[in-house]
Design a protein around this motif. Structure first.
Motif, short mmCIF file in Angstrom:
data_model
loop_
_atom_site.label_atom_id
_atom_site.label_comp_id
_atom_site.label_asym_id
_atom_site.label_seq_id
_atom_site.Cartn_x
_atom_site.Cartn_y
_atom_site.Cartn_z
N MET A 1 0.85 -1.19 0.00
CA MET A 1 0.00 0.00 0.00
C MET A 1 0.88 1.24 0.00
SD MET A 1 -3.37 -0.63 2.24
CE MET A 1 -2.80 -1.74 3.50
N GLU A 2 1.29 1.67 1.12
CA GLU A 2 2.18 2.81 1.32
C GLU A 2 1.76 4.07 0.57
OE1 GLU A 2 6.29 1.96 1.05
OE2 GLU A 2 6.16 0.26 2.41
N LYS A 3 0.47 4.23 0.32
CA LYS A 3 -0.03 5.46 -0.28
C LYS A 3 -0.48 6.44 0.80
CE LYS A 3 -2.11 3.46 -4.44
NZ LYS A 3 -3.41 3.33 -5.12
N THR A 4 -0.92 5.90 1.93
CA THR A 4 -1.45 6.75 2.99
C THR A 4 -0.40 7.76 3.41
OG1 THR A 4 -3.03 5.12 3.78
CG2 THR A 4 -2.31 6.73 5.38
N LYS A 5 -0.85 8.99 3.57
CA LYS A 5 0.05 10.06 3.99
C LYS A 5 -0.77 11.10 4.74
CE LYS A 5 -0.63 12.55 -0.31
NZ LYS A 5 -0.06 13.12 -1.50
N THR A 6 -0.08 11.94 5.47
CA THR A 6 -0.74 13.06 6.14
C THR A 6 0.16 14.29 6.03
OG1 THR A 6 0.25 12.64 8.30
CG2 THR A 6 -1.85 11.58 7.86
N TYR A 7 -0.44 15.45 6.24
CA TYR A 7 0.35 16.66 6.46
C TYR A 7 -0.42 17.54 7.42
CZ TYR A 7 -2.53 19.08 2.88
OH TYR A 7 -3.54 19.62 2.15
N THR A 8 0.29 18.45 8.05
CA THR A 8 -0.32 19.39 8.98
C THR A 8 0.16 20.79 8.65
OG1 THR A 8 1.47 19.19 10.61
CG2 THR A 8 -0.38 17.68 10.86
N TYR A 9 -0.62 21.78 9.06
CA TYR A 9 -0.19 23.17 8.94
C TYR A 9 -0.93 24.03 9.95
CZ TYR A 9 -4.39 24.00 6.03
OH TYR A 9 -5.66 24.09 5.55
N PHE A 10 -0.42 25.25 10.16
CA PHE A 10 -1.02 26.22 11.07
C PHE A 10 -1.71 27.29 10.25
CE2 PHE A 10 -0.85 30.14 13.61
CZ PHE A 10 -1.43 29.70 14.78
N GLY A 11 -2.95 27.61 10.61
CA GLY A 11 -3.69 28.61 9.88
C GLY A 11 -4.26 29.70 10.79
N ILE A 12 -4.36 30.89 10.22
CA ILE A 12 -5.02 32.01 10.86
C ILE A 12 -6.12 32.44 9.91
CG2 ILE A 12 -4.81 34.36 11.75
CD1 ILE A 12 -1.80 33.82 12.18
N GLU A 13 -7.33 32.56 10.44
CA GLU A 13 -8.47 32.90 9.60
C GLU A 13 -9.37 33.89 10.33
OE1 GLU A 13 -11.86 29.99 8.47
OE2 GLU A 13 -10.28 29.75 6.95
N ILE A 108 -4.69 24.28 13.86
CA ILE A 108 -3.76 23.30 13.30
C ILE A 108 -4.63 22.38 12.47
CG2 ILE A 108 -2.22 21.36 13.75
CD1 ILE A 108 -1.40 22.78 16.36
N VAL A 109 -4.34 22.30 11.18
CA VAL A 109 -5.13 21.46 10.28
C VAL A 109 -4.34 20.18 10.02
CG1 VAL A 109 -6.26 21.31 8.03
CG2 VAL A 109 -6.14 23.51 9.22
N VAL A 110 -5.00 19.05 10.23
CA VAL A 110 -4.42 17.73 9.99
C VAL A 110 -5.14 17.16 8.77
CG1 VAL A 110 -4.05 15.42 10.95
CG2 VAL A 110 -4.02 17.43 12.47
N VAL A 111 -4.37 16.80 7.73
CA VAL A 111 -4.96 16.33 6.48
C VAL A 111 -4.45 14.92 6.17
CG1 VAL A 111 -5.39 16.86 4.05
CG2 VAL A 111 -4.98 18.73 5.68
N PRO A 112 -5.18 13.89 6.60
CA PRO A 112 -4.80 12.52 6.25
C PRO A 112 -5.46 12.07 4.95
CG PRO A 112 -6.06 12.59 8.32
CD PRO A 112 -6.16 13.92 7.67
N TYR A 113 -4.69 11.39 4.11
CA TYR A 113 -5.17 10.70 2.94
C TYR A 113 -4.99 9.21 3.24
CZ TYR A 113 -5.05 15.05 0.26
OH TYR A 113 -5.28 16.32 -0.18
#
Length: 152
Positions: A1-13, A108-113
């Motif tokens: 598999m090894e397609k699963t990934k995540t990224y995070t970032y900090f946002g101000i809105e 803090i936005v966490v974006v898992p695929y």
């Protein structure tokens, strides 16, 4: 598999209300992203100011500033969050000043695929929780789940 990934970032809105045009900033929520960049000394990877035009030629009704994206350890959200906040931990007083000056939300936005059964490690340690508590930062998940055979 090894397609699963995540990224995070900090946002101000901008803080605001959601209407038929999406989020509309409160009067004090209208901030200049250049001011945020200058105060924090951190370059964003994405930003806009209320009134800027989207690609579809509609206007943004709120301001946004996103930075400190982390993709290290592609399945370890805790490590990514620690990487995202490492430069912000020394700027807590500035973040408090920004929040006092403008009506903004920190996130803090966490974006898992996620593909098939492969799963990221989603965990928030005391240091992450403490940073969020002190700065009034929320944690949002923007999750994408695919069948194992999806091309992603």
């Amino acid at each position: 598999m090894e397609k699963t990934k995540t990224y995070t970032y900090f946002g101000i809105e901008s803080n605001g209300v959601i209407g038929n045009r999406g989020l509309v900033a409160n009067e004090n929520g209208d901030f200049d992203p250049d001011y945020i960049t200058e105060r924090l000394g951190i370059k964003p990877f994405k930003f806009w100011k209320k009134g800027d035009f989207r690609k579809n030629r509609t206007q943004y009704m709120f301001s946004s500033w996103d930075a400190e994206r982390s993709e290290i350890n592609r399945l370890d959200v805790e490590a990514q969050c620690m990487d995202t906040i490492k430069n912000l931990k020394g700027k807590i007083e500035i973040l408090k000043e920004i929040k006092e000056k403008f009506d903004v939300n920190y996130v803090i936005v966490v974006v898992p695929y996620i593909y098939g059964e492969e799963q990221p490690i989603i965990y928030f340690n005391k240091e992450i929780i403490e940073f969020c508590y002190i700065t009034g930062t929320t944690i949002n998940m923007d999750m994408y789940i695919f069948k194992e055979d999806d091309k992603g």
